[in-house]
Design a protein around this motif. Structure first.
Motif, PDB file in Angstrom:
ATOM      1  N   GLU A  68     -19.306 -47.323  94.728  1.00 63.97           N
ATOM      2  CA  GLU A  68     -19.891 -46.859  95.983  1.00 63.97           C
ATOM      3  C   GLU A  68     -20.452 -45.446  95.869  1.00 63.97           C
ATOM      4  OE1 GLU A  68     -18.745 -47.940 100.324  1.00 63.97           O
ATOM      5  OE2 GLU A  68     -17.452 -46.253  99.732  1.00 63.97           O
ATOM      6  N   TRP A  69     -19.853 -44.618  95.034  1.00 64.90           N
ATOM      7  CA  TRP A  69     -20.339 -43.246  94.895  1.00 64.90           C
ATOM      8  C   TRP A  69     -21.771 -43.227  94.356  1.00 64.90           C
ATOM      9  CZ3 TRP A  69     -16.701 -40.574  97.283  1.00 64.90           C
ATOM     10  CH2 TRP A  69     -16.880 -39.191  97.414  1.00 64.90           C
ATOM     11  N   LYS A  70     -22.094 -44.178  93.485  1.00 61.01           N
ATOM     12  CA  LYS A  70     -23.464 -44.258  92.974  1.00 61.01           C
ATOM     13  C   LYS A  70     -24.426 -44.684  94.082  1.00 61.01           C
ATOM     14  CE  LYS A  70     -21.867 -45.539  88.346  1.00 61.01           C
ATOM     15  NZ  LYS A  70     -21.852 -46.597  87.292  1.00 61.01           N
ATOM     16  N   THR A  71     -23.978 -45.604  94.947  1.00 67.07           N
ATOM     17  CA  THR A  71     -24.809 -46.016  96.079  1.00 67.07           C
ATOM     18  C   THR A  71     -25.055 -44.838  97.015  1.00 67.07           C
ATOM     19  OG1 THR A  71     -23.903 -48.254  95.961  1.00 67.07           O
ATOM     20  CG2 THR A  71     -25.002 -47.628  98.005  1.00 67.07           C
ATOM     21  N   MET A  72     -24.020 -44.032  97.245  1.00 70.87           N
ATOM     22  CA  MET A  72     -24.169 -42.858  98.099  1.00 70.87           C
ATOM     23  C   MET A  72     -25.144 -41.860  97.490  1.00 70.87           C
ATOM     24  SD  MET A  72     -20.137 -42.451  99.046  1.00 70.87           S
ATOM     25  CE  MET A  72     -20.341 -40.771  99.610  1.00 70.87           C
ATOM     26  N   ALA A  73     -25.094 -41.696  96.175  1.00 62.32           N
ATOM     27  CA  ALA A  73     -25.958 -40.722  95.513  1.00 62.32           C
ATOM     28  C   ALA A  73     -27.413 -41.177  95.490  1.00 62.32           C
ATOM     29  CB  ALA A  73     -25.458 -40.476  94.094  1.00 62.32           C
ATOM     30  N   HIS A  74     -27.634 -42.475  95.276  1.00 61.34           N
ATOM     31  CA  HIS A  74     -29.006 -42.982  95.118  1.00 61.34           C
ATOM     32  C   HIS A  74     -29.625 -43.401  96.449  1.00 61.34           C
ATOM     33  CE1 HIS A  74     -27.754 -44.110  90.747  1.00 61.34           C
ATOM     34  NE2 HIS A  74     -28.081 -42.832  90.869  1.00 61.34           N
ATOM     35  N   VAL A  79     -23.159 -45.797 102.485  1.00 61.86           N
ATOM     36  CA  VAL A  79     -22.000 -46.488 101.930  1.00 61.86           C
ATOM     37  C   VAL A  79     -22.325 -47.975 101.854  1.00 61.86           C
ATOM     38  CG1 VAL A  79     -20.372 -44.763 102.767  1.00 61.86           C
ATOM     39  CG2 VAL A  79     -20.935 -46.729 104.202  1.00 61.86           C
ATOM     40  N   SER A  80     -21.511 -48.709 101.117  1.00 63.29           N
ATOM     41  CA  SER A  80     -21.801 -50.124 100.883  1.00 63.29           C
ATOM     42  C   SER A  80     -20.961 -51.021 101.791  1.00 63.29           C
ATOM     43  CB  SER A  80     -21.529 -50.483  99.417  1.00 63.29           C
ATOM     44  OG  SER A  80     -20.152 -50.316  99.118  1.00 63.29           O
ATOM     45  N   ASP A  81     -21.478 -52.204 102.053  1.00 59.09           N
ATOM     46  CA  ASP A  81     -20.735 -53.190 102.849  1.00 59.09           C
ATOM     47  C   ASP A  81     -19.488 -53.669 102.113  1.00 59.09           C
ATOM     48  OD1 ASP A  81     -22.671 -53.003 104.810  1.00 59.09           O
ATOM     49  OD2 ASP A  81     -23.833 -54.700 104.037  1.00 59.09           O
ATOM     50  N   ARG A  82     -19.568 -53.720 100.785  1.00 58.24           N
ATOM     51  CA  ARG A  82     -18.416 -54.173 100.005  1.00 58.24           C
ATOM     52  C   ARG A  82     -17.237 -53.222 100.182  1.00 58.24           C
ATOM     53  NH1 ARG A  82     -15.185 -58.027  98.377  1.00 58.24           N
ATOM     54  NH2 ARG A  82     -14.205 -57.596  96.359  1.00 58.24           N
ATOM     55  N   GLY A  83     -17.496 -51.942 100.226  1.00 53.55           N
ATOM     56  CA  GLY A  83     -16.426 -50.971 100.453  1.00 53.55           C
ATOM     57  C   GLY A  83     -15.783 -51.162 101.816  1.00 53.55           C
ATOM     58  N   THR A  84     -16.589 -51.444 102.815  1.00 50.76           N
ATOM     59  CA  THR A  84     -16.058 -51.695 104.154  1.00 50.76           C
ATOM     60  C   THR A  84     -15.163 -52.931 104.160  1.00 50.76           C
ATOM     61  OG1 THR A  84     -18.060 -50.717 105.127  1.00 50.76           O
ATOM     62  CG2 THR A  84     -16.691 -52.081 106.561  1.00 50.76           C
ATOM     63  N   GLU A  85     -15.574 -53.956 103.442  1.00 47.23           N
ATOM     64  CA  GLU A  85     -14.771 -55.181 103.361  1.00 47.23           C
ATOM     65  C   GLU A  85     -13.433 -54.926 102.672  1.00 47.23           C
ATOM     66  OE1 GLU A  85     -17.198 -57.951 101.317  1.00 47.23           O
ATOM     67  OE2 GLU A  85     -18.683 -58.151 102.934  1.00 47.23           O
ATOM     68  N   LEU A  86     -13.442 -54.136 101.609  1.00 44.17           N
ATOM     69  CA  LEU A  86     -12.195 -53.862 100.887  1.00 44.17           C
ATOM     70  C   LEU A  86     -11.226 -53.036 101.735  1.00 44.17           C
ATOM     71  CD1 LEU A  86     -13.607 -53.084  97.319  1.00 44.17           C
ATOM     72  CD2 LEU A  86     -12.399 -55.140  98.073  1.00 44.17           C
ATOM     73  N   LEU A  87     -11.742 -52.078 102.504  1.00 45.66           N
ATOM     74  CA  LEU A  87     -10.863 -51.312 103.384  1.00 45.66           C
ATOM     75  C   LEU A  87     -10.326 -52.194 104.508  1.00 45.66           C
ATOM     76  CD1 LEU A  87      -9.580 -48.613 104.051  1.00 45.66           C
ATOM     77  CD2 LEU A  87     -11.597 -48.043 105.408  1.00 45.66           C
TER      78      LEU A  87
END
Length: 254
Positions: free
Chosen positions: A115-121, A125-133
């Motif tokens: 997700e940090w790469k998605t934030m940088a580029h 934030v990513s939907d996958r991160g939201t699902e994992l939380l």
């Protein structure tokens, strides 16, 4: 191209432009022109414009620095809340405890390595991160405490889940630029006007005056670079890092 290389090139370009314009202006100036006859009002206006622009630059730098510091605080708060969850579930049965800890580690690993790469580029934030939380939240909320000791740990765990979710939402809101475009137009226009007023003073082609004019323009270029670099907390040279996650979860993998 490195951000620092961009900075060096921008400062050198600002110096070169000012020096070249000064030299060309001096060559094309009338022979009877006297630099000492600069009207007092021009000197006053130059000083006034310089002071006002310095205040604007200071406010802009303070604003983007505060935004960057807040972004770092969001990361620290999120990492600390997740760490508290991993520690507090030790009172739960082994199978529940291990499942929650595994899901927390999975989420942290995804944030740090993906997700940090998605934030940088992409500055989001990513939907996958939201699902994992959300999976961690379900692990905690779906468990029914079996005794008073587990019940006492249940509500604090819910509080930490809420804290992690709030910190994640704040991190998501801070991924983009903080300075509106109209402010950038004002900063760039002010820089051109401030540097342009140097020529109104009819500076001469002496080494001292050329050096001072070059340093003055390079300083403005440096300040504008700092504002631009801090403007996007997660995606530029002096960016917020995922170090709080790595410090609290040293064994995570992607």
């Amino acid at each position: 191209m490195s951000d620092w290389l961009v900075l060096v090139l921008a400062m050198l370009a600002a110096c070169a432009v000012v020096i070249v314009i000064t030299v060309l202006r001096h060559k094309r100036a009338p022979e009877d022109e006297d630099p000492n006859e600069t009207p007092d009002v021009i000197e006053y206006m130059t000083m006034w414009i310089g002071v006002v622009y310095a205040i604007v630059l200071g406010l802009a730098i303070a604003g983007v620095w505060e935004a960057r510091s807040s972004a770092q605080d969001y990361v620290q708060s999120e990492a600390q809340a997740l760490h508290e969850i991993s520690e507090r579930v030790r009172v739960y049965p082994p199978e529940v405890r291990d499942r929650i800890r595994d899901d927390v580690n999975t989420y942290v690993g995804y944030v740090v390595h993906h997700e940090w790469k998605t934030m940088a580029h992409d500055e989001r934030v990513s939907d996958r991160g939201t699902e994992l939380l959300q999976k961690v939240r379900q692990d905690v909320t779906d468990y029914q405490p079996k005794n008073d000791f587990e019940a006492q740990a249940y509500q604090p765990l819910l509080d930490q889940i809420t804290a992690a979710d709030q910190a994640r939402n704040a991190r998501a809101d801070s991924t983009g630029a903080t300075m509106p475009p109209v402010v950038w137009w004002g900063l760039l226009t002010g820089a051109l006007i401030t540097i342009g007023m140097v020529f109104a003073l009819q500076i001469r082609r002496t080494r001292r005056e050329l050096v001072l004019a070059g340093l003055f323009s390079a300083t403005i270029a440096f300040m504008l670079f700092l504002i631009w670099d801090f403007d996007a907390p997660y995606s530029r040279g002096i960016a917020v890092t995922a170090e709080p996650f790595m410090n609290l979860f040293p064994g995570i993998t992607g």
